[in-house]
Design a protein around this motif. Structure first.
Motif, PDB file in Angstrom:
ATOM      1  N   LYS A 159      -6.350  -8.984   6.580  1.00 45.96           N
ATOM      2  CA  LYS A 159      -7.391  -9.772   5.943  1.00 45.96           C
ATOM      3  C   LYS A 159      -8.089  -8.964   4.865  1.00 45.96           C
ATOM      4  O   LYS A 159      -8.091  -7.754   4.879  1.00 45.96           O
ATOM      5  N   GLY A 160      -8.707  -9.678   3.971  1.00 43.66           N
ATOM      6  CA  GLY A 160      -9.587  -9.049   3.006  1.00 43.66           C
ATOM      7  C   GLY A 160      -8.872  -8.250   1.946  1.00 43.66           C
ATOM      8  O   GLY A 160      -9.497  -7.499   1.225  1.00 43.66           O
ATOM      9  N   GLY A 161      -7.553  -8.399   1.806  1.00 38.60           N
ATOM     10  CA  GLY A 161      -6.832  -7.606   0.831  1.00 38.60           C
ATOM     11  C   GLY A 161      -6.262  -8.457  -0.274  1.00 38.60           C
ATOM     12  O   GLY A 161      -6.227  -9.677  -0.206  1.00 38.60           O
ATOM     13  N   ARG A 162      -5.820  -7.818  -1.312  1.00 38.11           N
ATOM     14  CA  ARG A 162      -5.158  -8.541  -2.387  1.00 38.11           C
ATOM     15  C   ARG A 162      -3.705  -8.775  -2.020  1.00 38.11           C
ATOM     16  O   ARG A 162      -3.259  -8.421  -0.941  1.00 38.11           O
ATOM     17  N   LYS A 163      -2.966  -9.337  -2.924  1.00 40.59           N
ATOM     18  CA  LYS A 163      -1.558  -9.611  -2.681  1.00 40.59           C
ATOM     19  C   LYS A 163      -0.848  -8.310  -2.363  1.00 40.59           C
ATOM     20  O   LYS A 163      -1.028  -7.304  -3.038  1.00 40.59           O
ATOM     21  N   VAL A 164      -0.033  -8.336  -1.324  1.00 37.74           N
ATOM     22  CA  VAL A 164       0.625  -7.118  -0.869  1.00 37.74           C
ATOM     23  C   VAL A 164       2.096  -7.132  -1.253  1.00 37.74           C
ATOM     24  O   VAL A 164       2.686  -8.175  -1.509  1.00 37.74           O
ATOM     25  N   THR A 165       2.676  -5.958  -1.276  1.00 35.61           N
ATOM     26  CA  THR A 165       4.116  -5.810  -1.469  1.00 35.61           C
ATOM     27  C   THR A 165       4.657  -4.997  -0.312  1.00 35.61           C
ATOM     28  O   THR A 165       3.950  -4.183   0.287  1.00 35.61           O
ATOM     29  N   VAL A 166       5.907  -5.215   0.020  1.00 28.49           N
ATOM     30  CA  VAL A 166       6.566  -4.502   1.114  1.00 28.49           C
ATOM     31  C   VAL A 166       7.700  -3.670   0.540  1.00 28.49           C
ATOM     32  O   VAL A 166       8.552  -4.179  -0.199  1.00 28.49           O
ATOM     33  N   GLU A 167       7.696  -2.387   0.867  1.00 28.97           N
ATOM     34  CA  GLU A 167       8.732  -1.467   0.396  1.00 28.97           C
ATOM     35  C   GLU A 167       9.503  -0.925   1.598  1.00 28.97           C
ATOM     36  O   GLU A 167       8.907  -0.608   2.628  1.00 28.97           O
ATOM     37  N   PRO A 168      10.818  -0.796   1.478  1.00 25.84           N
ATOM     38  CA  PRO A 168      11.578  -0.177   2.576  1.00 25.84           C
ATOM     39  C   PRO A 168      11.261   1.313   2.679  1.00 25.84           C
ATOM     40  O   PRO A 168      11.155   2.006   1.669  1.00 25.84           O
ATOM     41  N   HIS A 169      11.073   1.786   3.876  1.00 25.38           N
ATOM     42  CA  HIS A 169      10.901   3.214   4.131  1.00 25.38           C
ATOM     43  C   HIS A 169      12.272   3.871   4.108  1.00 25.38           C
ATOM     44  O   HIS A 169      13.298   3.199   4.206  1.00 25.38           O
ATOM     45  N   ARG A 170      12.306   5.187   3.991  1.00 23.10           N
ATOM     46  CA  ARG A 170      13.618   5.858   3.984  1.00 23.10           C
ATOM     47  C   ARG A 170      14.303   5.775   5.348  1.00 23.10           C
ATOM     48  O   ARG A 170      15.527   5.915   5.441  1.00 23.10           O
ATOM     49  N   HIS A 171      13.528   5.530   6.419  1.00 22.86           N
ATOM     50  CA  HIS A 171      14.135   5.256   7.718  1.00 22.86           C
ATOM     51  C   HIS A 171      14.475   3.779   7.785  1.00 22.86           C
ATOM     52  O   HIS A 171      13.594   2.924   7.647  1.00 22.86           O
ATOM     53  N   GLN A 172      15.734   3.463   7.992  1.00 22.99           N
ATOM     54  CA  GLN A 172      16.166   2.073   8.004  1.00 22.99           C
ATOM     55  C   GLN A 172      15.428   1.281   9.075  1.00 22.99           C
ATOM     56  O   GLN A 172      15.233   1.747  10.193  1.00 22.99           O
ATOM     57  N   GLY A 173      15.018   0.074   8.717  1.00 22.54           N
ATOM     58  CA  GLY A 173      14.330  -0.787   9.654  1.00 22.54           C
ATOM     59  C   GLY A 173      12.826  -0.601   9.671  1.00 22.54           C
ATOM     60  O   GLY A 173      12.120  -1.325  10.365  1.00 22.54           O
ATOM     61  N   VAL A 174      12.329   0.388   8.911  1.00 25.26           N
ATOM     62  CA  VAL A 174      10.895   0.651   8.817  1.00 25.26           C
ATOM     63  C   VAL A 174      10.453   0.331   7.391  1.00 25.26           C
ATOM     64  O   VAL A 174      11.192   0.585   6.431  1.00 25.26           O
ATOM     65  N   PHE A 175       9.230  -0.205   7.246  1.00 29.69           N
ATOM     66  CA  PHE A 175       8.754  -0.628   5.941  1.00 29.69           C
ATOM     67  C   PHE A 175       7.319  -0.153   5.725  1.00 29.69           C
ATOM     68  O   PHE A 175       6.624   0.230   6.662  1.00 29.69           O
ATOM     69  N   ILE A 176       6.898  -0.194   4.459  1.00 30.00           N
ATOM     70  CA  ILE A 176       5.534   0.152   4.080  1.00 30.00           C
ATOM     71  C   ILE A 176       4.922  -1.049   3.371  1.00 30.00           C
ATOM     72  O   ILE A 176       5.521  -1.593   2.440  1.00 30.00           O
ATOM     73  N   VAL A 177       3.765  -1.462   3.825  1.00 24.89           N
ATOM     74  CA  VAL A 177       3.012  -2.513   3.140  1.00 24.89           C
ATOM     75  C   VAL A 177       2.055  -1.842   2.171  1.00 24.89           C
ATOM     76  O   VAL A 177       1.257  -0.985   2.557  1.00 24.89           O
ATOM     77  N   ARG A 178       2.138  -2.222   0.910  1.00 19.44           N
ATOM     78  CA  ARG A 178       1.233  -1.713  -0.123  1.00 19.44           C
ATOM     79  C   ARG A 178       0.260  -2.814  -0.512  1.00 19.44           C
ATOM     80  O   ARG A 178       0.662  -3.924  -0.822  1.00 19.44           O
ATOM     81  N   GLY A 179      -0.982  -2.500  -0.481  1.00 12.60           N
ATOM     82  CA  GLY A 179      -2.001  -3.464  -0.856  1.00 12.60           C
ATOM     83  C   GLY A 179      -3.352  -2.780  -0.874  1.00 12.60           C
ATOM     84  O   GLY A 179      -3.471  -1.621  -1.250  1.00 12.60           O
ATOM     85  N   ARG A 180      -4.350  -3.507  -0.456  1.00 14.97           N
ATOM     86  CA  ARG A 180      -5.674  -2.891  -0.376  1.00 14.97           C
ATOM     87  C   ARG A 180      -5.659  -1.713   0.595  1.00 14.97           C
ATOM     88  O   ARG A 180      -6.348  -0.721   0.427  1.00 14.97           O
ATOM     89  N   GLU A 181      -4.867  -1.847   1.655  1.00 15.31           N
ATOM     90  CA  GLU A 181      -4.654  -0.764   2.598  1.00 15.31           C
ATOM     91  C   GLU A 181      -3.151  -0.607   2.806  1.00 15.31           C
ATOM     92  O   GLU A 181      -2.428  -1.598   2.908  1.00 15.31           O
ATOM     93  N   ASP A 182      -2.671   0.615   2.820  1.00 17.00           N
ATOM     94  CA  ASP A 182      -1.264   0.868   3.096  1.00 17.00           C
ATOM     95  C   ASP A 182      -1.055   0.888   4.602  1.00 17.00           C
ATOM     96  O   ASP A 182      -1.934   1.300   5.362  1.00 17.00           O
ATOM     97  N   ALA A 183       0.094   0.435   5.031  1.00 12.51           N
ATOM     98  CA  ALA A 183       0.364   0.398   6.466  1.00 12.51           C
ATOM     99  C   ALA A 183       1.853   0.536   6.715  1.00 12.51           C
ATOM    100  O   ALA A 183       2.686   0.080   5.923  1.00 12.51           O
ATOM    101  N   LEU A 184       2.167   1.167   7.821  1.00  9.59           N
ATOM    102  CA  LEU A 184       3.538   1.244   8.306  1.00  9.59           C
ATOM    103  C   LEU A 184       3.811  -0.012   9.120  1.00  9.59           C
ATOM    104  O   LEU A 184       2.993  -0.401   9.966  1.00  9.59           O
ATOM    105  N   VAL A 185       4.938  -0.672   8.880  1.00  8.56           N
ATOM    106  CA  VAL A 185       5.235  -1.929   9.563  1.00  8.56           C
ATOM    107  C   VAL A 185       6.703  -1.993   9.928  1.00  8.56           C
ATOM    108  O   VAL A 185       7.535  -1.245   9.396  1.00  8.56           O
TER     109      VAL A 185
END
Length: 308
Positions: free
Chosen positions: A58-84
């Motif tokens: 919540k409370g963030g702008r439009k986010v983008t999702v990037e693949p992490h170098r470990h397959q099956g793991v991703f990074i959400v970039r937005g107001r707050e970065d998160a491992l997903v």
């Protein structure tokens, strides 16, 4: 430490500046000075934000999702970065974690936040671990599955083509684990003592990697027993070591070194060691390769069939 993942903020998650996430495990942007009210509109002129419905970011702008170098793991970039991880069961949370839906082409894909303060594997990934040896299609034996928090993310990583054999001794935690497995069909719960792998030898097949978080003084022996039974030759192990559970009187570094020596005596070859600060105190993750043939006097080729 990967860019964008500085370990700032209180216990509970990534800090996004004032108005960032609050509370243990929280990823939502609360009421912060200069930020929008909780659940209120975004800043004027901002782009639409990613939404996960109830429990989403919540409370963030439009986010983008990037693949992490470990397959099956991703990074959400937005107001707050998160491992997903990509949610294997969209619309379902396992332990109250935040979710976010992102449009990818004509479809929406849901991701689940992975809190490093509640998962040692997530802490190691954010700490820069080189290999976790898990990916789509992997078969994983997870020792010390507890109620299934990290197990659920490993299930997301290996996907529907993979398998997670989750071993937990506690019947109370086992009930929660079974509930996780009811919706994540690639999780096979085993409510047994990991010290006795012969009790579940008919349930578990050969695996590519063993992940262990058993927090016992003899945990290296426990992992070795399971490796001898289920880990293929050339497979890998990932062990979380809690120094206080092994020797509360010795320095953590000495405990870690002692455990590494024990692994070598069990035909387990450590390749990488990483402390889990600041997420866990006096913890380390050790990653290595298993070579059963080293103790049998062979080259490995003639023993490879035994691990299939």
């Amino acid at each position: 430490m990967r860019p964008g993942f500085s370990p700032r903020g209180g216990r509970g998650g990534f800090r996004g500046g004032r108005g960032g996430p609050r509370g243990r495990g929280g990823m939502a942007g609360g009421r912060g000075r200069g930020g929008p009210a909780r659940g209120g509109p975004a800043h004027r002129g901002s782009t639409p934000r990613g939404r996960g419905g109830r429990g989403g970011f919540k409370g963030g702008r439009k986010v983008t999702v990037e693949p992490h170098r470990h397959q099956g793991v991703f990074i959400v970039r937005g107001r707050e970065d998160a491992l997903v991880t990509r949610n294997l069961v969209p619309g379902e949370s396992v332990y109250g974690e935040k979710r976010i839906s992102v449009e990818e082409g004509d479809t929406k894909v849901e991701y689940r936040a992975w809190n490093p303060f509640r998962s040692k594997l997530a802490a190691a990934i954010l700490g820069g671990i080189d290999q976790i040896h898990m990916g789509p299609g992997s078969k994983v034996l997870y020792l010390g599955a507890a109620s299934g928090t990290t197990v659920s993310h490993v299930a997301d990583i290996v996907g529907p083509e993979g398998l997670v054999y989750a071993v937990e001794f506690s019947h109370r935690s086992g009930r929660d684990l079974i509930n996780v497995a009811k919706k994540r069909t690639n999780v096979i719960p085993v409510i047994e003592d990991a010290r006795h792998p012969h009790k579940y030898r008919m349930l578990v097949g050969m695996v590519d990697v063993i992940f262990a978080d058993v927090a016992q003084p003899d945990q290296t022996r426990i992992v070795a027993l399971n490796a001898h039974n289920f880990l293929r030759n050339g497979g890998h192990f990932v062990i979380s070591i809690k120094a206080n559970c092994i020797d509360s009187t010795a320095p953590a570094e000495a405990v870690f070194a002692g455990e590494v020596r024990k692994m070598a005596s069990e035909r387990m070859k450590p390749q990488e060691q990483l402390t889990l600060e600041p997420y866990e105190r006096d913890h380390a993750l050790v990653v290595g390769v298993y070579r059963y043939w080293d103790g049998l006097g062979g080259t490995g080729i003639e023993w490879e069939w035994m691990g299939r």
